[in-house]
Design a protein around this motif. Sequence first.
Motif: not given
Length: 384
Positions: A277-280, A282-284, A289-291, A295-296
């Motif tokens: 998640i931290l990498a995602a 970092t690349i913006g 999109d992360i959720l 994550l889900i």
Amino acid sequence: MDIDRDLWERPEHTHRDMETLYKPARTFVQDVWFRFWRRPTAILGLILIILLMVFAVAGPFFTSHRYSDQDLAFVNIPPYFTAQEYGGRYFYVSQNLKLIEVNGEGKLIANIKSQKDDGQKKLIGFDAGGISLGIDYAQRPPALVDGQGVVVSRPHFFWNKTYLLGTDNLGRDLLTRLMYGARISLVVAFIAAFVNLVIGILFGGISGLFGGYLDLVMMRIVDIISTIPLTLYVILIMVFLNSGFLSIIIALSSVYWVNMARIVRGQILALKEQEFILAARTIGTSLGDILTRHLIPNAIGPIIVTATMLIPTAIFVEAFMSFIGLGVSAPMASWGTMCNDAIETFRISAYQLFIPSVAICIAMFAFNFVGDGLRDALDLKKGL
């Protein structure tokens, strides 16, 4: 014992072949199914759910009765009864002191009308096509007597071939009503579980991802809803909306998502500090999109298990609401309304309460078994 070495030959292989696992690797879905298949109770629950769905969807097409059809000539007829033979014919004395003729296969022929009722002798007279018979209700249980008052005692046991599970106090077929009741319970349960799944994932996901004051406010909303007993909350909503099928779905959909939201929030809080998640971030990658993409999907295991556990809860709540008169309206069949109707005749026809109660128990056990199996199968920390 001598071994002919010419019959054996050394297999040829390279050093890379020695380090190769020849067993094909399983995907995550295949691994989950493998673990699930090794739980006998989970397989039993899955089979029961499939049979229940077939029973609810296809069953009404194979019966000649409707859930609302009433036949007052055949009231409170059990699925298994004892008939007395007299003159080559079979007669059944019902709990309501009715005389019903039955053929040799167990099919109900006709309800014989009474001719007179002698209250002093406690004797009801019947004329069954030229045969004089009577029901002596001074005896316990009431006995069938001939024209001279002699008790007829040539019992024959029959399964009810006209109504396989018997009839209720209005002469309605319990098997047909059980099928339609299964439809109501399953539709309410699946719709409520789906709506709760969507609301709970969005609410808990947003709360856990953004955190801060937003998380504080959203969780306080969940706490406020949780302080009121959920069953009482559903009753209040249904009283406000009036009882009915749609009201049950709205009531369940507006309440039962709180547990899903808490579970999703807890999973999101644990996952959002992981390295991927931290990498995602970092690349913006956007928070949306992360959720939805990171994550889900990684929290899908507990989400599926919780959704599976919501279904039996919804089935029970629907049955309870219908039992107390806040569910589907008459003459629509529901397992809860069937239990409510059976209370009046429980002492003389206990099967009317027993049949829908067993159906509710089977449905709840089946979904709980599947939920337990999914929980163990999705937990990769457990051994095989």
